[in-house]
Design an enzyme around this catalytic site. Structure first.
Site, PDB file in Angstrom:
ATOM      1  N   ARG A  53       2.548  83.033 -34.851  1.00 15.28           N
ATOM      2  CA  ARG A  53       3.676  82.356 -34.203  1.00 15.28           C
ATOM      3  C   ARG A  53       3.651  80.893 -34.643  1.00 15.28           C
ATOM      4  O   ARG A  53       2.753  80.476 -35.359  1.00 15.28           O
ATOM      5  CB  ARG A  53       3.671  82.523 -32.681  1.00 15.28           C
ATOM      6  CG  ARG A  53       2.389  82.790 -31.987  1.00 15.28           C
ATOM      7  CD  ARG A  53       1.462  81.617 -31.941  1.00 15.28           C
ATOM      8  NE  ARG A  53       2.137  80.422 -31.472  1.00 15.28           N
ATOM      9  CZ  ARG A  53       1.792  79.197 -31.764  1.00 15.28           C
ATOM     10  NH1 ARG A  53       0.748  78.951 -32.548  1.00 15.28           N
ATOM     11  NH2 ARG A  53       2.453  78.150 -31.293  1.00 15.28           N
ATOM     12  N   ASP A 242      11.042  74.167 -33.556  1.00 17.71           N
ATOM     13  CA  ASP A 242      11.378  75.428 -34.232  1.00 17.71           C
ATOM     14  C   ASP A 242      12.644  75.310 -35.058  1.00 17.71           C
ATOM     15  O   ASP A 242      12.889  76.107 -35.957  1.00 17.71           O
ATOM     16  CB  ASP A 242      11.549  76.548 -33.202  1.00 17.71           C
ATOM     17  CG  ASP A 242      10.187  76.925 -32.669  1.00 17.71           C
ATOM     18  OD1 ASP A 242       9.683  76.213 -31.786  1.00 17.71           O
ATOM     19  OD2 ASP A 242       9.613  77.904 -33.180  1.00 17.71           O
TER      20      ASP A 242
END
Ligand code: MRU
Length: 359
Positions: A53, A242
């Site tokens: 992740r 992100d």
């Protein structure tokens, strides 16, 4: 960076076995397990289940996922379908689609006999480039920490959210890279680590990796940052992202926005560290960013080790309660002091970003 004194990257290719190796992050900090990815499906599952992740590492895994797809079946239709499935595996981190597009562009220029070698070379380049970019982010961010230290001449307290550490990238991290560089230079730093509910990436991953590098840190509940800032116990915040829009709006782990508001109210500088692969040059309105909503089990259940050191998962909510699990939020550019990139520090604005990246 190091785990028990040994240098690792978060992902690498085993040339003999022609498989990809990852550190399974769902088992950290309690178990250190290196896992094999043998097929593109394995790469997709690893991204979905968050064995890997963090935006840059998701990108690196997607790139290696394409390598595995080529190894399985170098038919272009299969590679195309695999690419689409990879892109859909998590929606918010833009590095995922960036890496898949970059791999496909490269592959579209070669004939089928060369596909594997070209794919492997490109995936390695994507990862090596991320390491270099994160190192440069560290050197650029170091200048900010040095400046604060010149005035303060005492330990610099840095607050971070989620894990934007080396475990979220290929090496160094984004938000943690300036911290690692400051520590190496002998500047005393202490990190306030937001626990980061519901998956606890701060407690499980950031604190873990800082411990392994001997960097003083303290885990705090997600709502503690505000009072620490009011008390003058935070010198700066550094978080990852992100997806950052060319407007300077920053999408990051849920809760980042509230930290930025508290920072603004208390005159605490709020920096976002990112490689250029995390910039979305297309979307102009933050409302158009796809925000991942994950299974509410991640809220209602919690994982840890029992007295036999075995990982157990238990229910912590009332059986009948509904829960909602939005994974990311957006911090408007006006709350961001600066963007620390591989090319330098930019204001969170389209003019400055475009100038830095000559778009
Ligand atoms: O859901 P995650 O753990 O993938 O979220 C990670 C983050 O929000 C990080 O801050 C972001 O990806 C930046 S990683 C350098």
């Amino acid at each position: 960076m190091k785990i028990e004194g040994k240098e690792y990257r978060t992902i690498w290719f085993d040339e003999d076995k022609k498989i990809v190796k990852i550190i399974d992050q769902t088992k950290l900090p309690h178990q250190f397990i290196i896992k094999d990815l043998k097929t593109v499906k394995d790469a997709i599952i690893a991204i979905k289940t968050m064995e890997v992740r963090g935006a840059p590492l998701i990108g690196g895994t997607a790139a290696y996922g394409i390598v595995l797809a080529v190894l399985e079946n170098n038919d272009l239709e299969f590679i195309k379908k695999s690419s689409e499935e990879l892109i859909q595996s998590r929606p918010t981190a833009i590095n995922l689609q960036w890496a898949v597009h970059r791999m496909n562009n490269k592959l579209s220029m070669v004939n089928s006999d060369d596909l594997f070698n070209v794919a492997l070379k490109e995936a390695k380049e994507i990862c090596d480039e991320d390491v270099k970019f994160c190192e440069n982010i560290g050197l650029n961010g170091l200048k900010i920490i040095e400046e604060i230290y010149e005035n303060k001449k005492a330990t610099i307290n840095i607050l971070t959210h989620c894990n934007a550490g080396w475990l979220a990238t290929i090496n160094w991290g984004t938000a943690t890279s300036p911290i690692y560089h400051a520590h190496k230079k002998g500047i005393p730093v202490h990190v306030w680590v937001d626990e980061t509910r519901p998956r606890n990436q701060g407690a499980n991953l950031t604190s873990y990796e800082l411990n392994e590098e001997n960097i003083p840190n303290t885990i705090i509940a997600d709502n503690t940052g505000g009072i620490l800032m009011q008390r003058g116990e935070v010198d700066m915040c550094i978080v990852g992202t992100d997806r950052t829009l060319s407007t300077g709006d920053v999408c990051n782990k849920i809760g980042t926005y509230l930290k930025a508001l508290a920072a603004k109210d208390n005159n605490v500088p709020f920096y976002v560290a990112l490689p250029s692969s995390t910039i979305d040059w297309d979307i102009k309105n933050a409302k158009d960013i796809p925000i991942e909503e994950r299974n509410s089990d991640e809220l209602s259940h919690i994982e840890g080790v029992d007295e036999n050191n075995e990982i157990r998962k238990i229910l912590i909510y009332p059986n009948k309660s509904k829960a909602m699990n939005l994974a990311f939020d957006v911090t408007p550019a006006k709350y961001v002091t600066g963007l620390i990139t591989e090319r330098g520090i930019s204001k969170a604005s389209s003019e400055e970003l475009k100038k830095l990246f000559k778009k």
